[in-house]
Design a protein around this motif. Structure first.
Motif, mmCIF file in Angstrom:
data_model
loop_
_atom_site.group_PDB
_atom_site.id
_atom_site.type_symbol
_atom_site.label_atom_id
_atom_site.label_comp_id
_atom_site.label_asym_id
_atom_site.label_seq_id
_atom_site.Cartn_x
_atom_site.Cartn_y
_atom_site.Cartn_z
ATOM 1 N N ALA A 46 51.307 45.566 45.846
ATOM 2 C CA ALA A 46 49.921 45.307 45.469
ATOM 3 C C ALA A 46 49.024 45.126 46.681
ATOM 4 O O ALA A 46 49.451 44.634 47.715
ATOM 5 C CB ALA A 46 49.852 44.060 44.580
ATOM 6 N N ARG A 47 47.764 45.533 46.506
ATOM 7 C CA ARG A 47 46.733 45.314 47.510
ATOM 8 C C ARG A 47 45.479 44.863 46.784
ATOM 9 O O ARG A 47 45.207 45.286 45.653
ATOM 10 C CB ARG A 47 46.454 46.595 48.291
ATOM 11 N N GLU A 48 44.692 44.010 47.424
ATOM 12 C CA GLU A 48 43.474 43.495 46.812
ATOM 13 C C GLU A 48 42.256 43.864 47.647
ATOM 14 O O GLU A 48 42.341 44.012 48.867
ATOM 15 C CB GLU A 48 43.551 41.976 46.654
ATOM 16 N N GLY A 49 41.143 44.040 46.970
ATOM 17 C CA GLY A 49 39.912 44.381 47.660
ATOM 18 C C GLY A 49 38.726 44.300 46.730
ATOM 19 O O GLY A 49 38.850 43.870 45.576
ATOM 20 N N VAL A 50 37.583 44.735 47.224
ATOM 21 C CA VAL A 50 36.338 44.715 46.462
ATOM 22 C C VAL A 50 35.693 46.090 46.568
ATOM 23 O O VAL A 50 35.656 46.697 47.639
ATOM 24 C CB VAL A 50 35.382 43.638 46.999
ATOM 25 N N ILE A 51 35.188 46.575 45.434
ATOM 26 C CA ILE A 51 34.453 47.839 45.401
ATOM 27 C C ILE A 51 33.050 47.570 44.887
ATOM 28 O O ILE A 51 32.862 46.954 43.826
ATOM 29 C CB ILE A 51 35.167 48.880 44.513
ATOM 30 N N GLU A 52 32.061 48.020 45.629
ATOM 31 C CA GLU A 52 30.661 47.828 45.243
ATOM 32 C C GLU A 52 30.271 48.830 44.158
ATOM 33 O O GLU A 52 30.577 50.019 44.251
ATOM 34 C CB GLU A 52 29.750 47.998 46.452
ATOM 35 N N THR A 53 29.583 48.342 43.131
ATOM 36 C CA THR A 53 29.047 49.185 42.082
ATOM 37 C C THR A 53 27.577 48.830 41.878
ATOM 38 O O THR A 53 27.073 47.853 42.436
ATOM 39 C CB THR A 53 29.800 48.987 40.753
ATOM 40 N N GLU A 54 26.882 49.600 41.043
ATOM 41 C CA GLU A 54 25.482 49.297 40.756
ATOM 42 C C GLU A 54 25.342 47.950 40.056
ATOM 43 O O GLU A 54 24.304 47.309 40.140
ATOM 44 C CB GLU A 54 24.876 50.410 39.904
ATOM 45 N N ALA A 55 26.406 47.522 39.376
ATOM 46 C CA ALA A 55 26.386 46.227 38.681
ATOM 47 C C ALA A 55 26.800 45.084 39.600
ATOM 48 O O ALA A 55 26.841 43.930 39.168
ATOM 49 C CB ALA A 55 27.298 46.274 37.465
ATOM 50 N N GLY A 56 27.109 45.408 40.863
ATOM 51 C CA GLY A 56 27.544 44.386 41.801
ATOM 52 C C GLY A 56 28.976 44.601 42.244
ATOM 53 O O GLY A 56 29.653 45.526 41.791
ATOM 54 N N PRO A 57 29.487 43.750 43.131
ATOM 55 C CA PRO A 57 30.854 43.909 43.635
ATOM 56 C C PRO A 57 31.887 43.603 42.552
ATOM 57 O O PRO A 57 31.718 42.673 41.767
ATOM 58 C CB PRO A 57 30.921 42.879 44.769
ATOM 59 N N GLN A 58 32.934 44.422 42.531
ATOM 60 C CA GLN A 58 34.004 44.238 41.563
ATOM 61 C C GLN A 58 35.323 43.971 42.300
ATOM 62 O O GLN A 58 35.707 44.735 43.188
ATOM 63 C CB GLN A 58 34.162 45.489 40.693
ATOM 64 N N LYS A 59 35.991 42.893 41.938
ATOM 65 C CA LYS A 59 37.281 42.579 42.538
ATOM 66 C C LYS A 59 38.352 43.464 41.912
ATOM 67 O O LYS A 59 38.408 43.628 40.693
ATOM 68 C CB LYS A 59 37.629 41.105 42.337
ATOM 69 N N ILE A 60 39.195 44.009 42.777
ATOM 70 C CA ILE A 60 40.193 44.981 42.346
ATOM 71 C C ILE A 60 41.578 44.577 42.839
ATOM 72 O O ILE A 60 41.737 44.140 43.986
ATOM 73 C CB ILE A 60 39.889 46.393 42.910
ATOM 74 N N ILE A 61 42.576 44.758 41.972
ATOM 75 C CA ILE A 61 43.976 44.728 42.395
ATOM 76 C C ILE A 61 44.529 46.138 42.192
ATOM 77 O O ILE A 61 44.419 46.701 41.092
ATOM 78 C CB ILE A 61 44.808 43.724 41.587
ATOM 79 N N LEU A 62 45.074 46.718 43.249
ATOM 80 C CA LEU A 62 45.773 47.996 43.167
ATOM 81 C C LEU A 62 47.263 47.721 43.147
ATOM 82 O O LEU A 62 47.759 46.914 43.944
ATOM 83 C CB LEU A 62 45.467 48.875 44.382
ATOM 84 N N VAL A 63 47.991 48.385 42.270
ATOM 85 C CA VAL A 63 49.432 48.157 42.224
ATOM 86 C C VAL A 63 50.184 49.471 42.030
ATOM 87 O O VAL A 63 49.741 50.357 41.299
ATOM 88 C CB VAL A 63 49.813 47.147 41.117
ATOM 89 N N LYS A 64 51.303 49.584 42.737
ATOM 90 C CA LYS A 64 52.249 50.679 42.554
ATOM 91 C C LYS A 64 53.554 50.054 42.045
ATOM 92 O O LYS A 64 54.269 49.395 42.806
ATOM 93 C CB LYS A 64 52.495 51.414 43.876
ATOM 94 N N PRO A 65 53.865 50.199 40.756
ATOM 95 C CA PRO A 65 55.106 49.614 40.228
ATOM 96 C C PRO A 65 56.323 50.121 40.991
ATOM 97 O O PRO A 65 56.424 51.310 41.314
ATOM 98 C CB PRO A 65 55.120 50.089 38.774
ATOM 99 N N GLN A 66 57.254 49.203 41.257
ATOM 100 C CA GLN A 66 58.478 49.551 41.989
ATOM 101 C C GLN A 66 59.706 49.505 41.085
ATOM 102 O O GLN A 66 60.828 49.359 41.538
ATOM 103 C CB GLN A 66 58.644 48.597 43.172
ATOM 104 N N THR A 67 59.464 49.668 39.796
ATOM 105 C CA THR A 67 60.520 49.566 38.781
ATOM 106 C C THR A 67 61.092 50.921 38.394
ATOM 107 O O THR A 67 61.909 50.987 37.487
ATOM 108 C CB THR A 67 59.938 48.927 37.519
ATOM 109 N N PHE A 68 60.641 51.981 39.024
ATOM 110 C CA PHE A 68 60.842 53.363 38.618
ATOM 111 C C PHE A 68 59.963 53.651 37.401
ATOM 112 O O PHE A 68 59.576 52.756 36.643
ATOM 113 C CB PHE A 68 62.309 53.717 38.375
ATOM 114 N N MET A 69 59.637 54.925 37.244
ATOM 115 C CA MET A 69 58.605 55.355 36.307
ATOM 116 C C MET A 69 58.807 54.814 34.892
ATOM 117 O O MET A 69 57.881 54.291 34.277
ATOM 118 C CB MET A 69 58.566 56.891 36.279
#
Length: 207
Positions: A46-69
């Motif tokens: 997982a990685r965390e960050g913020v993406i700016e949108t017209e509605a304001g900043p949005q907090k995001i968690i990105l995840v790549k499951p490591q459990t196999f598909m």
């Protein structure tokens, strides 16, 4: 808070597989928006960050499951529960054989069309998440497994890299529910390549 999930299989063996284009897409989102360092959590990377949108900043968690598909839902469900993220704020990026290579479509809900990663998520959390479908083409039923588990060729990575960059750049449009604008912008930034002769007639583009 949004949860953006890239589907794929863990490990160097699978890193360049067509089945792993979801991993590639979220990695590019993380790079484009300068997300924090990747950490192992809740059966995923997982990685965390913020993406700016017209509605304001949005907090995001990105995840790549490591459990196999085929067990992706355990990881996704864990993040949803821990962070109290509703299904409507989950966006899943994955390989779509029913789209020709380089095409991108978004939909909300629906069936799984035999995709094991989607099936696992639906069984754990329900079907109401957003789906970013990244076309890899359909070689015919008898060649399906080898197709998705084969690496992209060096020439294919030309359009794969361009597509992932376009998807990353247009992420704010998804967060704002501007789905038509997202699809149009991605197609403009990353025009799909000519369909290879060996895929002609084997892949539909139904949205």
């Amino acid at each position: 808070m949004f949860l953006l999930v890239g589907l794929g299989n863990p490990g160097a063996k699978y890193a360049k597989n067509r089945h792993n284009i979801g991993f590639m897409a979220v990695d590019e989102i993380a790079r484009h928006y300068n997300f924090g360092a990747e950490r192992s959590r809740l059966q995923g990377l997982a990685r965390e960050g913020v993406i700016e949108t017209e509605a304001g900043p949005q907090k995001i968690i990105l995840v790549k499951p490591q459990t196999f598909m085929n067990e992706s839902g355990r990881c996704v469900g864990g993040f949803m529960t821990f962070h109290k993220i509703p299904i409507a704020k989950v966006i899943v990026y994955y390989d779509e054989v029913e789209l020709t290579p380089g095409r991108c479509r978004i939909k909300v809900g629906g069936g799984t069309a035999g995709h094991n990663g989607l099936r696992s998520i639906v069984s754990q959390s329900g079907a109401g998440f957003k789906r970013v479908r990244l076309g890899v083409g359909h070689p015919g039923r008898e060649k399906m497994l080898s197709h998705v588990l084969d690496d992209f060729s060096s020439s294919e990575f030309t359009w794969v890299d361009t597509l992932c960059d376009a998807v990353a750049r247009t992420t704010p449009l998804i967060l704002e529910d501007k789905h038509d604008a997202f699809q149009t912008k991605v197609s403009t930034l990353a025009p799909p390549p000519p369909v290879p002769a060996w895929l002609r007639g084997g892949s539909g583009d139904a949205s």
